[in-house]
Design a protein around this motif. Structure first.
Motif, PDB file in Angstrom:
ATOM      1  N   GLU A 104       0.862  -1.246   0.102  1.00 48.43           N
ATOM      2  CA  GLU A 104      -0.055  -0.040  -0.091  1.00 48.43           C
ATOM      3  C   GLU A 104       0.808   1.082  -0.121  1.00 48.43           C
ATOM      4  O   GLU A 104       0.520   2.357  -0.587  1.00 48.43           O
ATOM      5  CB  GLU A 104      -0.892  -0.063   1.096  1.00 48.43           C
ATOM      6  CG  GLU A 104      -1.810  -1.196   1.329  1.00 48.43           C
ATOM      7  CD  GLU A 104      -2.970  -1.143   0.094  1.00 48.43           C
ATOM      8  OE1 GLU A 104      -3.043  -0.069  -0.330  1.00 48.43           O
ATOM      9  OE2 GLU A 104      -3.664  -2.176  -0.096  1.00 48.43           O
ATOM     10  N   SER A 119       2.208   1.504  -3.457  1.00 47.44           N
ATOM     11  CA  SER A 119       1.145   2.366  -4.083  1.00 47.44           C
ATOM     12  C   SER A 119       0.995   3.729  -4.117  1.00 47.44           C
ATOM     13  O   SER A 119       0.735   4.434  -5.109  1.00 47.44           O
ATOM     14  CB  SER A 119      -0.542   1.788  -3.764  1.00 47.44           C
ATOM     15  OG  SER A 119      -0.255   0.278  -3.814  1.00 47.44           O
ATOM     16  N   TYR A 141       1.757   6.331  -7.160  1.00 44.94           N
ATOM     17  CA  TYR A 141       0.968   7.307  -7.655  1.00 44.94           C
ATOM     18  C   TYR A 141       1.384   8.807  -7.478  1.00 44.94           C
ATOM     19  O   TYR A 141       0.971   9.818  -8.078  1.00 44.94           O
ATOM     20  CB  TYR A 141      -0.491   7.309  -6.720  1.00 44.94           C
ATOM     21  CG  TYR A 141      -1.409   6.091  -6.922  1.00 44.94           C
ATOM     22  CD1 TYR A 141      -1.964   5.933  -8.330  1.00 44.94           C
ATOM     23  CD2 TYR A 141      -1.705   5.226  -6.257  1.00 44.94           C
ATOM     24  CE1 TYR A 141      -2.613   5.041  -8.838  1.00 44.94           C
ATOM     25  CE2 TYR A 141      -2.610   4.005  -6.600  1.00 44.94           C
ATOM     26  CZ  TYR A 141      -2.812   4.040  -7.985  1.00 44.94           C
ATOM     27  OH  TYR A 141      -3.616   2.963  -8.636  1.00 44.94           O
ATOM     28  N   GLN A 181      -5.046  10.343  -4.594  1.00 42.97           N
ATOM     29  CA  GLN A 181      -4.907   8.889  -4.502  1.00 42.97           C
ATOM     30  C   GLN A 181      -3.713   8.364  -3.638  1.00 42.97           C
ATOM     31  O   GLN A 181      -3.907   7.361  -3.034  1.00 42.97           O
ATOM     32  CB  GLN A 181      -4.768   8.435  -6.191  1.00 42.97           C
ATOM     33  CG  GLN A 181      -4.911   6.772  -6.055  1.00 42.97           C
ATOM     34  CD  GLN A 181      -6.331   6.127  -5.881  1.00 42.97           C
ATOM     35  OE1 GLN A 181      -7.356   7.115  -5.899  1.00 42.97           O
ATOM     36  NE2 GLN A 181      -6.462   5.140  -5.060  1.00 42.97           N
ATOM     37  N   GLU A 208      -3.869   5.942  -0.461  1.00 38.58           N
ATOM     38  CA  GLU A 208      -3.017   4.663  -0.152  1.00 38.58           C
ATOM     39  C   GLU A 208      -2.113   4.349   0.977  1.00 38.58           C
ATOM     40  O   GLU A 208      -2.046   3.420   1.648  1.00 38.58           O
ATOM     41  CB  GLU A 208      -2.155   4.470  -1.591  1.00 38.58           C
ATOM     42  CG  GLU A 208      -2.697   4.461  -2.837  1.00 38.58           C
ATOM     43  CD  GLU A 208      -3.588   3.207  -2.885  1.00 38.58           C
ATOM     44  OE1 GLU A 208      -3.562   2.266  -1.895  1.00 38.58           O
ATOM     45  OE2 GLU A 208      -4.251   3.029  -4.184  1.00 38.58           O
ATOM     46  N   HIS A 235      -4.761   3.458   3.385  1.00 33.23           N
ATOM     47  CA  HIS A 235      -4.863   1.967   3.454  1.00 33.23           C
ATOM     48  C   HIS A 235      -3.863   1.159   4.135  1.00 33.23           C
ATOM     49  O   HIS A 235      -4.054   0.373   4.917  1.00 33.23           O
ATOM     50  CB  HIS A 235      -4.739   1.421   1.949  1.00 33.23           C
ATOM     51  CG  HIS A 235      -5.884   1.895   1.206  1.00 33.23           C
ATOM     52  ND1 HIS A 235      -5.958   1.902  -0.409  1.00 33.23           N
ATOM     53  CD2 HIS A 235      -7.114   2.647   1.714  1.00 33.23           C
ATOM     54  CE1 HIS A 235      -7.066   2.522  -0.826  1.00 33.23           C
ATOM     55  NE2 HIS A 235      -7.780   2.900   0.319  1.00 33.23           N
ATOM     56  N   GLU A 264      -4.024  -1.474 -10.228  1.00 30.41           N
ATOM     57  CA  GLU A 264      -5.063  -1.765  -9.087  1.00 30.41           C
ATOM     58  C   GLU A 264      -5.404  -3.204  -9.294  1.00 30.41           C
ATOM     59  O   GLU A 264      -5.975  -3.597  -8.360  1.00 30.41           O
ATOM     60  CB  GLU A 264      -6.195  -0.673  -9.515  1.00 30.41           C
ATOM     61  CG  GLU A 264      -5.898   0.518  -8.823  1.00 30.41           C
ATOM     62  CD  GLU A 264      -5.606   0.772  -7.348  1.00 30.41           C
ATOM     63  OE1 GLU A 264      -6.394  -0.304  -6.694  1.00 30.41           O
ATOM     64  OE2 GLU A 264      -4.880   1.397  -7.031  1.00 30.41           O
ATOM     65  N   GLN A 301     -11.413  -1.920  -3.639  1.00 29.94           N
ATOM     66  CA  GLN A 301     -10.764  -2.226  -4.830  1.00 29.94           C
ATOM     67  C   GLN A 301     -11.585  -2.243  -6.104  1.00 29.94           C
ATOM     68  O   GLN A 301     -11.469  -1.781  -7.171  1.00 29.94           O
ATOM     69  CB  GLN A 301      -9.923  -3.819  -4.598  1.00 29.94           C
ATOM     70  CG  GLN A 301      -8.684  -3.852  -3.881  1.00 29.94           C
ATOM     71  CD  GLN A 301      -7.763  -2.570  -4.597  1.00 29.94           C
ATOM     72  OE1 GLN A 301      -7.486  -1.743  -3.647  1.00 29.94           O
ATOM     73  NE2 GLN A 301      -7.306  -2.505  -5.689  1.00 29.94           N
ATOM     74  N   GLU A 342     -11.586   1.574  -6.695  1.00 28.40           N
ATOM     75  CA  GLU A 342     -10.302   2.120  -7.509  1.00 28.40           C
ATOM     76  C   GLU A 342     -10.253   1.315  -8.961  1.00 28.40           C
ATOM     77  O   GLU A 342      -9.877   2.023  -9.763  1.00 28.40           O
ATOM     78  CB  GLU A 342      -9.438   1.392  -6.619  1.00 28.40           C
ATOM     79  CG  GLU A 342      -9.766   2.087  -5.101  1.00 28.40           C
ATOM     80  CD  GLU A 342      -8.209   2.657  -4.454  1.00 28.40           C
ATOM     81  OE1 GLU A 342      -7.202   2.107  -4.676  1.00 28.40           O
ATOM     82  OE2 GLU A 342      -8.420   3.823  -3.875  1.00 28.40           O
TER      83      GLU A 342
END
Ligand code: OFO
Length: 162
Positions: A16, A19, A23, A45, A49, A52, A93, A126, A129
Motif C-alpha cells: 500500500e 502504491s 501514484y 490517490q 493509499e 490503506h 489496481e 478495490q 478503485e
C-alpha cells in the motif's frame, strides 16, 4: 492470528505504501506536463493509499501482531504520454486486487472470521478503485493524448477532493 495471514497482511502494508509512492510518481509526471488537475487526482490517490497502509498497520497492532516496515521500491516517474501513466495505475489496481484476494483466501482457509470482516472493506475499495482507474483510461482514450484535448478533462480531474 495465523502466521501466513499475518505475513500477508504485513507485506500488504508495504504494497500500500508502494502504491502511494507509485501514484506520487504519476502525479509528478502530470505536474511536469502542466496538467495540474491530473496531478492533484493522483496525489489524492497517493494519500488514500497511505491511509490503506495505516489501516492494515493498525489492525495488525490491534491484534497483537508485530509489523515490519520494509524498504519501499523505487517507482517510475516518467511516461510516454498521459495514457501510459493512467494505464500504469489501472494495471496496478488489478494487481492489488489480486493481492487482497490472496489474503482473503488465507483468512478463509484459516477460518479467521475477524480478518475476513476486516478485509471486506478492502474488497469493496478495490472494486471502486478499479472502476475509477478504468474510467480515467477510457476518457483519455476517447479524447486522445494531445494536451489541448486533455484540458477539459484536467479541470474535471482537479475537482476530486477525496
Ligand atoms: Fe490501496 O487501493 Fe489502490 O492500490
Amino acid at each position: 492470528m495465523n502466521k501466513k495471514v499475518a505475513e500477508l497482511l504485513n507485506a500488504q502494508v508495504n504494497k500500500e505504501f508502494f502504491s502511494a509512492y507509485l501514484y506520487l510518481g504519476i502525479s509528478k509526471y502530470y505536474a511536469k506536463q502542466d496538467l495540474p488537475g491530473f496531478a492533484s487526482w493522483y496525489k489524492v490517490q497517493a494519500e488514500e493509499e497511505q491511509e490503506h497502509a495505516m489501516k492494515i498497520y493498525d489492525y495488525l497492532l490491534d491484534q497483537d501482531e508485530d509489523v515490519t516496515l520494509d524498504k519501499i521500491a523505487a517507482v517510475k516517474v516518467d511516461f510516454k504520454d498521459a495514457l501510459e501513466a493512467a494505464k500504469e495505475a489501472d494495471k496496478h489496481e488489478h494487481y492489488i486486487t489480486g493481492e487482497i484476494n490472496k489474503i482473503m483466501d488465507a483468512a478463509v482457509e484459516d477460518k479467521d472470521y475477524r480478518t475476513q470482516l476486516f478485509l471486506n472493506w478492502f474488497i469493496s475499495e478495490q472494486d471502486e478503485e478499479e472502476r475509477n482507474s478504468k474510467e480515467v483510461v477510457a476518457k483519455i482514450e476517447l479524447l486522445g493524448t494531445e494536451k489541448k484535448n486533455l484540458y477539459l478533462l484536467d479541470k474535471e480531474m482537479g475537482s476530486r477532493k477525496g
